[in-house]
Each structure stands twice: as C-alpha cells, then as structure tokens.
Motif scaffolding. Structure first.
Motif, PDB file in Angstrom:
ATOM      1  N   GLN A 219       0.824  -1.211   0.000  1.00 58.10           N
ATOM      2  CA  GLN A 219       0.000   0.000   0.000  1.00 58.10           C
ATOM      3  C   GLN A 219       0.860   1.264   0.000  1.00 58.10           C
ATOM      4  OE1 GLN A 219      -3.291  -0.003  -0.407  1.00 58.10           O
ATOM      5  NE2 GLN A 219      -3.249  -2.246  -0.500  1.00 58.10           N
ATOM      6  N   VAL A 220       1.916   1.249   0.778  1.00 56.65           N
ATOM      7  CA  VAL A 220       2.819   2.410   0.796  1.00 56.65           C
ATOM      8  C   VAL A 220       3.482   2.598  -0.564  1.00 56.65           C
ATOM      9  CG1 VAL A 220       4.930   3.339   1.829  1.00 56.65           C
ATOM     10  CG2 VAL A 220       3.201   2.281   3.273  1.00 56.65           C
ATOM     11  N   ALA A 221       3.845   1.507  -1.214  1.00 59.75           N
ATOM     12  CA  ALA A 221       4.489   1.597  -2.526  1.00 59.75           C
ATOM     13  C   ALA A 221       3.538   2.176  -3.564  1.00 59.75           C
ATOM     14  CB  ALA A 221       4.978   0.221  -2.961  1.00 59.75           C
ATOM     15  N   GLN A 222       2.284   1.784  -3.537  1.00 58.32           N
ATOM     16  CA  GLN A 222       1.309   2.333  -4.487  1.00 58.32           C
ATOM     17  C   GLN A 222       1.135   3.840  -4.296  1.00 58.32           C
ATOM     18  OE1 GLN A 222      -2.319   0.115  -4.052  1.00 58.32           O
ATOM     19  NE2 GLN A 222      -1.453  -1.778  -4.853  1.00 58.32           N
ATOM     20  N   THR A 223       1.012   4.254  -3.040  1.00 60.07           N
ATOM     21  CA  THR A 223       0.844   5.689  -2.771  1.00 60.07           C
ATOM     22  C   THR A 223       2.082   6.480  -3.175  1.00 60.07           C
ATOM     23  OG1 THR A 223      -0.587   5.115  -0.911  1.00 60.07           O
ATOM     24  CG2 THR A 223       0.257   7.361  -0.997  1.00 60.07           C
ATOM     25  N   ALA A 224       3.261   5.942  -2.848  1.00 56.84           N
ATOM     26  CA  ALA A 224       4.502   6.640  -3.187  1.00 56.84           C
ATOM     27  C   ALA A 224       4.711   6.721  -4.690  1.00 56.84           C
ATOM     28  CB  ALA A 224       5.685   5.929  -2.528  1.00 56.84           C
ATOM     29  N   LEU A 225       4.314   5.670  -5.424  1.00 57.78           N
ATOM     30  CA  LEU A 225       4.479   5.675  -6.877  1.00 57.78           C
ATOM     31  C   LEU A 225       3.654   6.786  -7.515  1.00 57.78           C
ATOM     32  CD1 LEU A 225       5.715   4.300  -9.348  1.00 57.78           C
ATOM     33  CD2 LEU A 225       3.779   2.733  -9.363  1.00 57.78           C
ATOM     34  N   ARG A 226       2.410   6.927  -7.105  1.00 64.52           N
ATOM     35  CA  ARG A 226       1.577   8.003  -7.656  1.00 64.52           C
ATOM     36  C   ARG A 226       2.111   9.373  -7.264  1.00 64.52           C
ATOM     37  NH1 ARG A 226      -2.665   4.299  -6.232  1.00 64.52           N
ATOM     38  NH2 ARG A 226      -2.889   5.369  -4.220  1.00 64.52           N
ATOM     39  N   SER A 227       2.620   9.487  -6.040  1.00 60.35           N
ATOM     40  CA  SER A 227       3.129  10.787  -5.590  1.00 60.35           C
ATOM     41  C   SER A 227       4.387  11.199  -6.340  1.00 60.35           C
ATOM     42  CB  SER A 227       3.410  10.725  -4.087  1.00 60.35           C
ATOM     43  OG  SER A 227       3.982  11.933  -3.630  1.00 60.35           O
ATOM     44  N   VAL A 228       5.321  10.270  -6.517  1.00 62.85           N
ATOM     45  CA  VAL A 228       6.581  10.600  -7.189  1.00 62.85           C
ATOM     46  C   VAL A 228       6.351  10.900  -8.663  1.00 62.85           C
ATOM     47  CG1 VAL A 228       8.822   9.661  -7.876  1.00 62.85           C
ATOM     48  CG2 VAL A 228       8.002   9.347  -5.553  1.00 62.85           C
ATOM     49  N   ILE A 229       5.505  10.123  -9.330  1.00 62.80           N
ATOM     50  CA  ILE A 229       5.220  10.382 -10.739  1.00 62.80           C
ATOM     51  C   ILE A 229       4.535  11.734 -10.909  1.00 62.80           C
ATOM     52  CG2 ILE A 229       3.936   9.575 -12.740  1.00 62.80           C
ATOM     53  CD1 ILE A 229       6.413   7.957 -12.096  1.00 62.80           C
ATOM     54  N   GLY A 230       3.716  12.122  -9.959  1.00 62.73           N
ATOM     55  CA  GLY A 230       3.044  13.418 -10.054  1.00 62.73           C
ATOM     56  C   GLY A 230       3.981  14.596  -9.907  1.00 62.73           C
ATOM     57  N   ARG A 231       5.131  14.413  -9.262  1.00 61.40           N
ATOM     58  CA  ARG A 231       6.091  15.510  -9.102  1.00 61.40           C
ATOM     59  C   ARG A 231       7.116  15.577 -10.225  1.00 61.40           C
ATOM     60  NH1 ARG A 231       6.181  13.755  -3.541  1.00 61.40           N
ATOM     61  NH2 ARG A 231       8.194  12.766  -3.903  1.00 61.40           N
ATOM     62  N   ALA A 232       7.148  14.600 -11.104  1.00 60.93           N
ATOM     63  CA  ALA A 232       8.125  14.559 -12.198  1.00 60.93           C
ATOM     64  C   ALA A 232       7.418  14.824 -13.519  1.00 60.93           C
ATOM     65  CB  ALA A 232       8.834  13.206 -12.235  1.00 60.93           C
ATOM     66  N   ASP A 233       8.179  15.315 -14.497  1.00 62.63           N
ATOM     67  CA  ASP A 233       7.623  15.517 -15.825  1.00 62.63           C
ATOM     68  C   ASP A 233       7.850  14.269 -16.682  1.00 62.63           C
ATOM     69  OD1 ASP A 233      10.316  15.692 -16.130  1.00 62.63           O
ATOM     70  OD2 ASP A 233      10.357  17.751 -16.852  1.00 62.63           O
ATOM     71  N   LEU A 234       7.304  14.284 -17.880  1.00 64.33           N
ATOM     72  CA  LEU A 234       7.343  13.098 -18.738  1.00 64.33           C
ATOM     73  C   LEU A 234       8.772  12.748 -19.153  1.00 64.33           C
ATOM     74  CD1 LEU A 234       5.859  10.924 -20.348  1.00 64.33           C
ATOM     75  CD2 LEU A 234       5.612  12.575 -22.211  1.00 64.33           C
ATOM     76  N   ASP A 235       9.579  13.741 -19.494  1.00 64.35           N
ATOM     77  CA  ASP A 235      10.952  13.467 -19.918  1.00 64.35           C
ATOM     78  C   ASP A 235      11.768  12.823 -18.800  1.00 64.35           C
ATOM     79  OD1 ASP A 235      10.365  14.512 -22.373  1.00 64.35           O
ATOM     80  OD2 ASP A 235      11.085  16.531 -21.895  1.00 64.35           O
ATOM     81  N   THR A 236      11.531  13.250 -17.560  1.00 63.27           N
ATOM     82  CA  THR A 236      12.258  12.658 -16.424  1.00 63.27           C
ATOM     83  C   THR A 236      11.843  11.204 -16.212  1.00 63.27           C
ATOM     84  OG1 THR A 236      12.399  14.830 -15.378  1.00 63.27           O
ATOM     85  CG2 THR A 236      12.793  12.914 -13.982  1.00 63.27           C
ATOM     86  N   VAL A 237      10.545  10.918 -16.318  1.00 62.75           N
ATOM     87  CA  VAL A 237      10.073   9.544 -16.112  1.00 62.75           C
ATOM     88  C   VAL A 237      10.623   8.610 -17.178  1.00 62.75           C
ATOM     89  CG1 VAL A 237       8.019   8.092 -16.009  1.00 62.75           C
ATOM     90  CG2 VAL A 237       8.005  10.330 -14.912  1.00 62.75           C
ATOM     91  N   LEU A 238      10.694   9.095 -18.422  1.00 63.35           N
ATOM     92  CA  LEU A 238      11.149   8.238 -19.512  1.00 63.35           C
ATOM     93  C   LEU A 238      12.662   8.180 -19.633  1.00 63.35           C
ATOM     94  CD1 LEU A 238       8.577   9.213 -22.299  1.00 63.35           C
ATOM     95  CD2 LEU A 238       8.523   7.254 -20.767  1.00 63.35           C
ATOM     96  N   GLY A 239      13.356   9.275 -19.341  1.00 70.22           N
ATOM     97  CA  GLY A 239      14.792   9.324 -19.589  1.00 70.22           C
ATOM     98  C   GLY A 239      15.668   9.180 -18.374  1.00 70.22           C
ATOM     99  N   ASP A 240      15.166   9.511 -17.182  1.00 65.16           N
ATOM    100  CA  ASP A 240      15.999   9.472 -15.970  1.00 65.16           C
ATOM    101  C   ASP A 240      15.364   8.511 -14.973  1.00 65.16           C
ATOM    102  OD1 ASP A 240      17.921   9.970 -14.124  1.00 65.16           O
ATOM    103  OD2 ASP A 240      17.493  12.102 -13.859  1.00 65.16           O
ATOM    104  N   ARG A 241      15.407   7.228 -15.309  1.00 59.28           N
ATOM    105  CA  ARG A 241      14.790   6.216 -14.440  1.00 59.28           C
ATOM    106  C   ARG A 241      15.529   6.095 -13.105  1.00 59.28           C
ATOM    107  NH1 ARG A 241      11.682   2.193 -16.943  1.00 59.28           N
ATOM    108  NH2 ARG A 241      10.374   3.166 -18.533  1.00 59.28           N
ATOM    109  N   GLU A 242      16.833   6.262 -13.112  1.00 55.26           N
ATOM    110  CA  GLU A 242      17.586   6.113 -11.866  1.00 55.26           C
ATOM    111  C   GLU A 242      17.159   7.141 -10.824  1.00 55.26           C
ATOM    112  OE1 GLU A 242      21.703   6.252 -12.773  1.00 55.26           O
ATOM    113  OE2 GLU A 242      21.716   4.381 -13.928  1.00 55.26           O
ATOM    114  N   ARG A 243      16.925   8.363 -11.281  1.00 55.61           N
ATOM    115  CA  ARG A 243      16.474   9.395 -10.348  1.00 55.61           C
ATOM    116  C   ARG A 243      15.101   9.062  -9.787  1.00 55.61           C
ATOM    117  NH1 ARG A 243      15.151  15.624 -12.182  1.00 55.61           N
ATOM    118  NH2 ARG A 243      14.110  16.275 -10.249  1.00 55.61           N
ATOM    119  N   VAL A 244      14.188   8.612 -10.638  1.00 55.24           N
ATOM    120  CA  VAL A 244      12.849   8.256 -10.174  1.00 55.24           C
ATOM    121  C   VAL A 244      12.909   7.070  -9.216  1.00 55.24           C
ATOM    122  CG1 VAL A 244      10.566   7.479 -10.925  1.00 55.24           C
ATOM    123  CG2 VAL A 244      11.800   9.172 -12.268  1.00 55.24           C
ATOM    124  N   ASN A 245      13.743   6.071  -9.507  1.00 58.57           N
ATOM    125  CA  ASN A 245      13.870   4.910  -8.623  1.00 58.57           C
ATOM    126  C   ASN A 245      14.435   5.299  -7.265  1.00 58.57           C
ATOM    127  OD1 ASN A 245      12.933   3.344 -10.742  1.00 58.57           O
ATOM    128  ND2 ASN A 245      14.974   2.719 -11.401  1.00 58.57           N
TER     129      ASN A 245
END
Length: 290
Positions: free
Chosen positions: A112-138
């Motif tokens: 449950q914590v992982a699901q909430t954190a995943l939505r929160s982190v993706i909401g703070r990042a832009d599309l280029d960061t999610v697609l190109g900078d996976r290490e930062r998102v992880n």
C-alpha cells in the motif's frame, strides 16, 4: 507391573513435553517468543530452540529479501500527461520484533505504501524525467517508501524499480513525429556541414590549380574519362574557359545597358515647300506624313 506402567507414562509425558517445547528455526528465519502474550527480548537464532510449553508461543519471521510487484497505477505527471506506471519493490526484515508488533501484515502494508509513493513521485516529475531518468525516479521512490517503514516497522527497502510506463496512443504518435523531425533536422545539418566543407575544399583546389593552367585541362580530361566510363549516350564537348573569357573581353560595354538600338534613317535630301504643296493638290485625300 505397576512400575512398568509408571515408566511408560513418564516416558510419554517426557516425549509430549519435548514435542511441545522444542522448536526448529531455519537458517533464513528468526524466532520471536511470546510468553503469556509478552515479547521476550531475546531473538531465537537458527537451530533447535526450547520454549516453555503452554506458556510460550514462537513465531518465525523470514529474513529473506521479498519481492512484491506494484500493480499498474494511473498518475498525472507535472506537465499534465496521463501515465500508467507499475514497479517492483525489494525489501527485507531487519528487526523482526518491530515487524510483528508494530504493524499488522507488513507485506500488505509495504504494498500500500508503494502504491501511494508511486503516484506521488510520478506526479512531481515531468514526462521526460520519467522516460529518460529512471535512476532518479527509482532513488526517489526508494527514499519515499523507506521513510515510513524502516524505523517504525523494522523493514529495509533495498531497491525500487519502475518496470513499465504506458503512454496514451496520441502521445506515442506525437513523440514519434517529434523524434522523426529531430532526426531529419540532424540529417539536414550534417548534409549542410558536408556541403560547406566540400565547398571549402573545392575553393582550395581552385586556388591551387589557378597557379598551373595545365591543371584545368587535366581535370577536364579526368571528367571526360568519368563520363565515358558510364554506358550512356552522353556526348561531352570540352570548351575551354579561356575562350569564354576572350569573348567576354570583346563584348561592348554598352551591350548590357538594356537600351534598344534604332536603325539609321537614310537622308533623302531637302524637300521644298512647293513640292509638298503640289503633292497635296494631286492627292487631297491623303495626309502628309508627319
């Protein structure tokens, strides 16, 4: 006979007591003993462990790394792009007492914590960061999930990875067009750069051949050889450039002025007034030319 029965009864009692008091803890487990509902401070290590029958109850906790998959989560990035993202979380228990006492069903709690954190982190990042900078998102996901689980629950989040990012079809087509335009731009820049370098080389070659007039003839003959090597019906007529320059020097300077030239009118001599009057009297319907 009574003594034999007594010995058998004692043996049965001993075996029953041992079966109730001996517990086996595997190498990858740790044993937590509850005595009348209270946790004992000593954690039982792997091997055979003795507990007090009826009074004690042992719970085994696995210390292995557990892998859970986070179901696909719909999220909106910072630049208002809708995504569907799923991830994988690797965690293990570092404090078995806290994992049993402080949280109920810690695997479900981590999910449950992982699901909430995943939505929160993706909401703070832009599309280029999610697609190109996976290490930062992880890394950000790991820190967000690890904060509420390490000290209170005795869990260590070892690794978090974004597994797949699903984009809408319209966004995929837009990205394809953008990538195609970028490649075309690079191709045009490279072609223009090649033409610029070739023009500089040709200018250097022209300056080198200018000092040697015979070099032009050799170059012309080489061009004729290249054209004649092809199986075609092209006829090449070499024409010296010096001849064109000679004609250019002989051309009058007024040829390019653009004014039309008029033909010379022959002089017919003076026409007296009497002759003109007589011509008008002979032909009164005709007008004298102006």
């Amino acid at each position: 006979m009574g003594a034999v029965v007594g010995l058998v009864a004692v043996a049965v009692v001993v075996v029953l007591a041992l079966s109730l008091s001996v517990r086996l803890v595997q190498q990858y487990q740790r044993g937590i003993v509850f005595r009348f509902g209270r946790v004992l401070e000593r954690v039982r290590q792997p091997g055979l462990q003795l507990i007090v029958p009826v009074a004690d109850r042992m719970v085994r906790v696995s210390m292995q790394t557990t892998v859970i998959g986070v179901p696909p989560q719909g999220a909106i990035t910072r630049d208002n792009v809708t995504l569907t993202v799923d991830a994988v979380v690797y965690y293990r228990v570092v404090d078995p007492v806290k994992a049993l006492v402080n949280v109920h069903d810690y695997p479900s709690a981590v999910l449950q914590v992982a699901q909430t954190a995943l939505r929160s982190v993706i909401g703070r990042a832009d599309l280029d960061t999610v697609l190109g900078d996976r290490e930062r998102v992880n890394a950000e996901l790991k820190s967000v999930i690890d904060a509420p689980t390490e000290k209170p629950w005795g869990l260590l989040i070892e690794r978090v990875e974004v597994k797949d990012v699903s984009l809408p079809e319209g966004m995929k087509r837009s990205m394809s067009r953008q990538a195609e335009a970028e490649r075309e731009r690079r191709a045009r820049v490279i072609a223009a750069d090649g033409e610029f370098q070739a023009s500089r080389r040709l200018a250097d070659a022209s300056r080198a051949m200018e000092a040697t007039p015979g070099a032009y003839q050799l170059r012309l003959l080489q061009t004729v050889v290249d054209v004649a090597a092809e199986k075609n019906s092209t006829l090449v007529m070499p024409f010296p450039v010096e001849l064109l320059r000679f004609f250019d020097q002989l051309a009058p300077h007024t040829a390019g002025s653009g004014r039309p030239t008029t033909a010379a009118v022959p002089d017919l001599g003076p026409v007296t007034e009497q002759v003109a009057t007589a011509a008008e009297q002979d032909d009164p319907g005709s007008a004298a030319p102006g």
